[in-house]
Design an enzyme around this catalytic site. Structure first.
Site, short mmCIF file in Angstrom:
data_model
loop_
_atom_site.label_atom_id
_atom_site.label_comp_id
_atom_site.label_asym_id
_atom_site.label_seq_id
_atom_site.Cartn_x
_atom_site.Cartn_y
_atom_site.Cartn_z
N THR A 137 1.08 -1.10 -0.52
CA THR A 137 0.02 -0.40 -0.12
C THR A 137 0.83 1.55 -0.19
O THR A 137 1.30 1.55 0.87
CB THR A 137 -0.60 -0.25 1.04
OG1 THR A 137 -1.58 -0.83 1.77
CG2 THR A 137 -2.40 1.40 0.96
N LYS A 174 -7.84 1.18 -1.45
CA LYS A 174 -7.50 0.50 -0.09
C LYS A 174 -7.23 1.86 0.41
O LYS A 174 -7.74 1.78 1.62
CB LYS A 174 -5.98 0.07 -0.79
CG LYS A 174 -5.25 -0.57 0.63
CD LYS A 174 -5.63 -1.51 1.37
CE LYS A 174 -5.34 -2.27 3.02
NZ LYS A 174 -3.69 -2.50 2.71
N LYS A 194 0.65 4.88 7.98
CA LYS A 194 1.05 6.00 7.46
C LYS A 194 -0.03 6.24 6.19
O LYS A 194 0.05 6.44 5.01
CB LYS A 194 2.19 4.66 6.36
CG LYS A 194 3.04 4.35 4.56
CD LYS A 194 2.69 3.30 4.43
CE LYS A 194 1.96 2.04 5.04
NZ LYS A 194 2.35 1.22 4.26
#
Length: 601
Positions: free
Chosen positions: A103, A178, A246
């Site tokens: 990701t 995502k 993150k």
């Protein structure tokens, strides 16, 4: 369209860390040969040892790509990708494909796609929804974007590693999905942590909060899986908090790019940033540490006895014990045995069954009767019928059905079975534990009684949210050989488990041997308790005096005070916590706060 791979041709896998290990293993389980590489070579060892004929490790990422037409990549951070991708790109060319499951940002995925296709290769982004557990179980959700032909070719492998796979179109679309998913999950986790923090600050049980949430419309896997972490304040890593933060950061950047305000996610991200300083490698549920009340933990801790103190279990346990041994008592008969029950329970309250058996054996020997083990095989008559009648109240079988079982073993097994049905907490226990929580005082259980008896009682009495398994300490079960009270061992163990010196701990006890154990361990304050039902009203004063006398303590120290109302422990504990060197804290003003009768030396 390129031909699909057969299982005879190896695929590559770069990055076998928290997520990649489970993913790679699921490919191997399904017969897919793999060539693997990880920046830390030792991470490959489980795969190599479990699948020596299917798995091969090479020295560089470039060697993986060179050896395989399709390579999976699962790197944890942009920094890792920056370090590894040049090697990967150097080996790219026609006939080579990369499926990247990490990701990153949509822009980063598009940059990788452009670099791979410029070398004649193909690229598919396939970030996953799911953490360590789903990765190991093959239950990930793949959110893909990019080369449609490559997506179709690797669908079988996606099926080995996940429960669903989506293709959202061009490269970047899968990553955008995502980020939306993880932003939503992170915000939900922060909200759950904030709710738990409010409950804690309000003196409510976090365990009960999770139970209520699970029963209502908000019930979800997130609450079921992460709620216990918050209650225990332990965060075994499934999805590292630093990676969750993150993803929150990337999602907020995406919101800025498309002009979408994300005030809730922005606030949640601040909580993750605060938690990251100390909990970055813990599970993302550790965001709770940045949200919970900030008061420094109290220096004081409380170690509770269980039977007769936390649990009103002495009465049923003693009654079971009596009907275990009644048929062997010299002089017992069908006519008098029922009248002997209550006096026997009062006389032996707090004693281990081993001591009761020993006394019975001595009485039988003095009366020229055979040992219990011999008598057990020849029981009959009216006395046995009366005993069996009372045993049936606890769901216990007739004595004839268990005649071959040693009495001590039988007593332990049957007491657990009976208490699993009838154990309850003493009046005021739950409210007291909630108040101690609110005050920041840690606590645990220090009991002579064995396991599984005490854990079974904790569950039956609905005390499990307050006492996880690691906070139940048993003199019988945690030492070899057992260390029964008044030996100090179980209190020393309990204090150490709470990371407190015994002198900073309060012991709460209902038995003379327990008071002796606490005294011998050097506990800072010993509070006796005579509020349970196994101590008749007419015996409370004499029982309290016994606790105050401290006959079982090596130095003769007894309880400093004996209370009848469990909630009176709270003002005593708070005064003990606030004590200062050289200042008398056990004052008349403190005693005036106690609501029930109490006893002093």
């Amino acid at each position: 369209m390129a031909a699909a791979q057969s299982n005879e041709e190896a695929m590559g896998f770069i990055g076998v860390g928290i997520m990649g290990l489970g993913m790679a293993e699921n490919l191997l389980k399904n017969g897919r040969k793999l060539v693997v590489w990880n920046r830390t070579a030792a991470a490959c060892a489980p795969l190599l040892s479990s699948y020596p004929e299917l798995c091969t490790r090479v020295e560089t990422a470039a060697e993986v790509v060179s050896a395989c037409s399709v390579t999976w990549s699962m790197l944890s951070t942009l920094e890792a990708s920056d370090a590894v991708f040049p090697s990967v790109l150097g080996a790219m060319g026609p006939g080579k494909s990369i499926v990247d499951c990490a990701t990153f940002t949509p822009e980063r995925m598009q940059e990788i796609d452009a670099a791979v296709t410029a070398k004649g290769g193909r690229f598919l982004e396939a970030p996953v929804s799911g953490s360590k557990g789903p990765a190991a179980a093959g239950q990930l959700i793949f959110l893909c974007g990019g080369d449609k032909e490559l997506f179709a070719e690797v669908l079988p492998e996606l099926g080995h590693m996940g429960k669903a796979s989506f293709n959202f179109g061009s490269t970047g679309a899968g990553t955008r999905m995502k980020l939306v998913v993880n932003m939503t999950m992170g915000s939900m986790m922060a909200t759950l942590g904030e709710g738990a923090a409010l409950a804690e600050a309000s003196g409510l049980s976090g365990g009960q909060l999770m139970e209520v949430l699970e029963l209502g419309v908000m019930s979800s896997p997130l609450i079921k899986l992460k709620g216990p972490n918050l209650v225990k304040r332990k965060y075994p890593t499934q999805f590292p908090l630093k990676h969750a933060q993150k993803d929150m950061r990337f999602a907020l950047a995406l919101g800025d790019e498309v002009g979408q305000a994300l005030p809730l996610a922005a606030a949640a991200n601040e909580s993750f940033k605060r938690a990251r300083r100390d909990c970055g490698d813990d599970d993302f549920s550790a965001v709770y540490e940045a949200l919970r009340p900030t008061a420094a933990p109290a220096a004081t801790a409380v170690c509770f006895d269980f039977d007769g103190t936390l649990g009103d279990t002495e009465t049923p346990a003693m009654e079971v014990a009596f009907w275990e041994i009644a048929a062997y008592l010299p002089g017992a008969s069908a006519e008098n045995v029922e009248s002997q029950c209550r006096p026997y329970m009062v006389e032996n309250a707090g004693k281990a069954f081993e001591h009761m058996m020993s006394a019975c054996e001595e009485e039988r020997a003095a009366a020229s009767l055979p040992p219990i083990a011999e008598a057990a095989t020849a029981l009959s008559g009216g006395l046995v019928a009366v005993v069996d009648k009372h045993r049936s109240k606890f769901g216990l079988p007739p004595l004839a059905d268990v005649a071959g079982t040693p009495l001590l073993q039988l007593q332990k097994e049957e007491t657990v079975a009976a208490l699993a049905k009838c154990a309850v907490a003493n009046e005021g226990v739950m409210e007291t534990l909630v108040a101690l929580n609110s005050a920041g005082l840690a606590y645990n259980i220090a009991t002579t009684s064995g396991k599984p008896r005490v854990p079974v009682c904790v569950d039956a009495a609905s005390l499990r949210p307050f006492f996880p398994a690691e906070q139940i300490h048993s003199g019988e079960s945690d030492f070899d050989p057992p260390r029964f009270k008044p030996e100090p061992d179980v209190y020393l163990r309990a204090a150490a488990a709470l990371e407190r010196e015994p002198t900073n701990c309060i012991a709460v006890e209902d038995s003379g041997s327990g008071v002796g154990s606490a005294s011998n361990a050097g506990m800072g304050l010993i509070v006796g308790y005579v509020g349970a039902t196994h101590i008749p009203a007419e015996n409370k004063e004499s029982h309290a005096q016994m606790l105050l006398e401290g006959a079982k303590a090596k130095d003769g120290r007894g309880a400093e005070i004996v209370i009848t109302k469990f909630g009176d422990l709270v003002p005593l504990a708070m005064a003990f916590e606030g004590r200062r060197p050289g200042v008398h804290w056990f004052t008349k003003d403190l005693l005036a706060k106690l609501e029930g009768p109490y006893y002093l030396k």
